[in-house]
Design a protein around this motif. Structure first.
Motif, mmCIF file in Angstrom:
data_model
loop_
_atom_site.group_PDB
_atom_site.id
_atom_site.type_symbol
_atom_site.label_atom_id
_atom_site.label_comp_id
_atom_site.label_asym_id
_atom_site.label_seq_id
_atom_site.Cartn_x
_atom_site.Cartn_y
_atom_site.Cartn_z
ATOM 1 N N ARG A 101 0.840 -1.216 0.000
ATOM 2 C CA ARG A 101 0.000 0.000 0.000
ATOM 3 C C ARG A 101 0.868 1.256 0.000
ATOM 4 O O ARG A 101 0.560 2.236 -0.678
ATOM 5 C CB ARG A 101 -0.927 0.006 1.212
ATOM 6 C CG ARG A 101 -2.095 -0.940 1.060
ATOM 7 C CD ARG A 101 -2.995 -0.926 2.248
ATOM 8 N NE ARG A 101 -3.708 0.347 2.325
ATOM 9 C CZ ARG A 101 -4.573 0.634 3.267
ATOM 10 N NH1 ARG A 101 -4.835 -0.233 4.233
ATOM 11 N NH2 ARG A 101 -5.187 1.797 3.278
ATOM 12 N N LYS A 104 2.306 1.588 -3.483
ATOM 13 C CA LYS A 104 1.249 2.020 -4.414
ATOM 14 C C LYS A 104 0.948 3.506 -4.236
ATOM 15 O O LYS A 104 0.657 4.203 -5.215
ATOM 16 C CB LYS A 104 -0.018 1.180 -4.180
ATOM 17 C CG LYS A 104 -1.131 1.472 -5.142
ATOM 18 C CD LYS A 104 -0.772 1.023 -6.545
ATOM 19 C CE LYS A 104 -1.962 1.147 -7.465
ATOM 20 N NZ LYS A 104 -1.684 0.633 -8.788
ATOM 21 N N THR A 111 0.773 -1.106 -12.027
ATOM 22 C CA THR A 111 -0.233 -2.150 -11.814
ATOM 23 C C THR A 111 0.348 -3.557 -11.873
ATOM 24 O O THR A 111 -0.355 -4.506 -11.565
ATOM 25 C CB THR A 111 -1.355 -2.059 -12.870
ATOM 26 O OG1 THR A 111 -0.785 -2.250 -14.163
ATOM 27 C CG2 THR A 111 -2.098 -0.751 -12.791
ATOM 28 N N SER A 135 -5.101 -6.827 -4.105
ATOM 29 C CA SER A 135 -6.002 -5.820 -3.550
ATOM 30 C C SER A 135 -5.965 -5.839 -2.028
ATOM 31 O O SER A 135 -5.382 -6.734 -1.414
ATOM 32 C CB SER A 135 -7.431 -6.071 -4.036
ATOM 33 O OG SER A 135 -7.885 -7.319 -3.568
ATOM 34 N N TYR A 136 -6.613 -4.839 -1.428
ATOM 35 C CA TYR A 136 -6.717 -4.741 0.021
ATOM 36 C C TYR A 136 -8.121 -4.263 0.372
ATOM 37 O O TYR A 136 -8.762 -3.567 -0.409
ATOM 38 C CB TYR A 136 -5.661 -3.788 0.591
ATOM 39 C CG TYR A 136 -5.850 -2.355 0.160
ATOM 40 C CD1 TYR A 136 -6.551 -1.454 0.957
ATOM 41 C CD2 TYR A 136 -5.338 -1.890 -1.043
ATOM 42 C CE1 TYR A 136 -6.728 -0.138 0.552
ATOM 43 C CE2 TYR A 136 -5.517 -0.583 -1.451
ATOM 44 C CZ TYR A 136 -6.210 0.291 -0.637
ATOM 45 O OH TYR A 136 -6.395 1.589 -1.033
ATOM 46 N N ALA A 138 -10.807 -1.928 1.854
ATOM 47 C CA ALA A 138 -10.875 -0.510 2.196
ATOM 48 C C ALA A 138 -12.323 -0.155 2.527
ATOM 49 O O ALA A 138 -13.254 -0.718 1.971
ATOM 50 C CB ALA A 138 -10.375 0.336 1.029
ATOM 51 N N VAL A 140 -15.205 2.495 2.277
ATOM 52 C CA VAL A 140 -15.648 3.666 1.527
ATOM 53 C C VAL A 140 -17.139 3.836 1.789
ATOM 54 O O VAL A 140 -17.925 2.930 1.495
ATOM 55 C CB VAL A 140 -15.378 3.503 0.010
ATOM 56 C CG1 VAL A 140 -15.940 4.672 -0.768
ATOM 57 C CG2 VAL A 140 -13.904 3.337 -0.260
ATOM 58 N N GLU A 146 -12.863 -3.483 -2.194
ATOM 59 C CA GLU A 146 -11.492 -3.908 -2.459
ATOM 60 C C GLU A 146 -10.737 -2.783 -3.166
ATOM 61 O O GLU A 146 -11.111 -2.373 -4.259
ATOM 62 C CB GLU A 146 -11.478 -5.166 -3.321
ATOM 63 C CG GLU A 146 -11.970 -6.413 -2.603
ATOM 64 C CD GLU A 146 -11.068 -6.827 -1.463
ATOM 65 O OE1 GLU A 146 -9.831 -6.826 -1.635
ATOM 66 O OE2 GLU A 146 -11.598 -7.140 -0.385
ATOM 67 N N GLY A 147 -9.676 -2.285 -2.524
ATOM 68 C CA GLY A 147 -8.814 -1.288 -3.147
ATOM 69 C C GLY A 147 -7.770 -1.995 -3.994
ATOM 70 O O GLY A 147 -7.275 -3.057 -3.636
ATOM 71 N N GLU A 148 -7.426 -1.403 -5.114
ATOM 72 C CA GLU A 148 -6.494 -2.033 -6.042
ATOM 73 C C GLU A 148 -5.055 -1.764 -5.642
ATOM 74 O O GLU A 148 -4.678 -0.642 -5.335
ATOM 75 C CB GLU A 148 -6.739 -1.498 -7.452
ATOM 76 C CG GLU A 148 -5.825 -2.103 -8.491
ATOM 77 C CD GLU A 148 -6.067 -1.532 -9.871
ATOM 78 O OE1 GLU A 148 -5.343 -0.594 -10.249
ATOM 79 O OE2 GLU A 148 -6.976 -2.025 -10.542
ATOM 80 N N LEU A 149 -4.241 -2.808 -5.654
ATOM 81 C CA LEU A 149 -2.801 -2.666 -5.461
ATOM 82 C C LEU A 149 -2.100 -2.954 -6.784
ATOM 83 O O LEU A 149 -1.876 -2.048 -7.574
ATOM 84 C CB LEU A 149 -2.304 -3.616 -4.365
ATOM 85 C CG LEU A 149 -2.662 -3.231 -2.939
ATOM 86 C CD1 LEU A 149 -2.249 -4.320 -1.957
ATOM 87 C CD2 LEU A 149 -2.025 -1.918 -2.563
#
Length: 176
Positions: A101, A104, A111, A135-136, A138, A140, A146-149
């Motif tokens: 993270r 990123k 990507t 992903s991680y 998150a 919202v 899922e946040g993109e890593l």
């Protein structure tokens, strides 16, 4: 001559009530016992440049090495970024996620990542590592998404005699 009339006897009806009761109970039990599996596909890329892609000197080539001793995160040009040793045979996926993270956040357009896998790594550890790198979770608007890593993962074999890097020397990029 006397004719004998045969008396017609009706054949007894076949009582299938018990059989139908068994089927009514057996069918739902068998259906509940079935294993429904989900098949998920993970798209993989082979390491290397795409045809016609220019090579930039400032390009970050992120390499995550997964061996039984732990996880190493490195840049192929700048060297080792962090070593995450395994404790009690379990990999430190949470520290890997936090490190990625941070990377990123500094390189948001990146990507792709190369995942080097040692020969003694089991399948579940490989899949968990790929999910961690991709992903991680998150929050919202009070929802977990899922946040993109680094979703573009390339797989590569780690050398068989690969050992975890020495922990005595401070790793480059310790603040990542």
């Amino acid at each position: 001559m006397r004719r004998r009339h045969r008396q017609m006897t009706n054949s007894p009806e076949l009582d299938i009530t018990a059989f139908l009761n068994l089927m009514i109970v057996l069918v739902p039990v068998l259906l509940l016992g079935m294993v429904f599996s989900q098949v998920r596909m993970i798209e993989l890329n082979f390491p290397g440049l795409q045809e016609g892609e220019p090579l930039e000197s400032e390009q970050l080539d992120l390499v995550v090495t997964l061996i039984p001793g732990g996880i190493e995160v490195a840049d192929s040009e700048r060297g080792l970024l962090r070593v995450l040793p395994a404790t009690d045979g379990k990999q430190d996926f949470e520290s890997l996620r936090n490190l990625l993270r941070g990377i990123k956040a500094r390189v948001p357009d990146k990507t792709d990542v190369i995942l080097e896998v040692g020969p003694d790594i089991d399948y579940q550890t490989l899949v968990t590592t790929m999910d961690t790198v991709r992903s991680y979770p998150a929050v919202v608007a009070a929802s977990v998404v899922e946040g993109e890593l680094f979703p573009d993962i390339s797989l590569m074999d780690a050398p068989e005699d690969r050992a975890l890097a020495d922990l005595a020397a401070p790793a480059a990029g310790e603040g990542a």
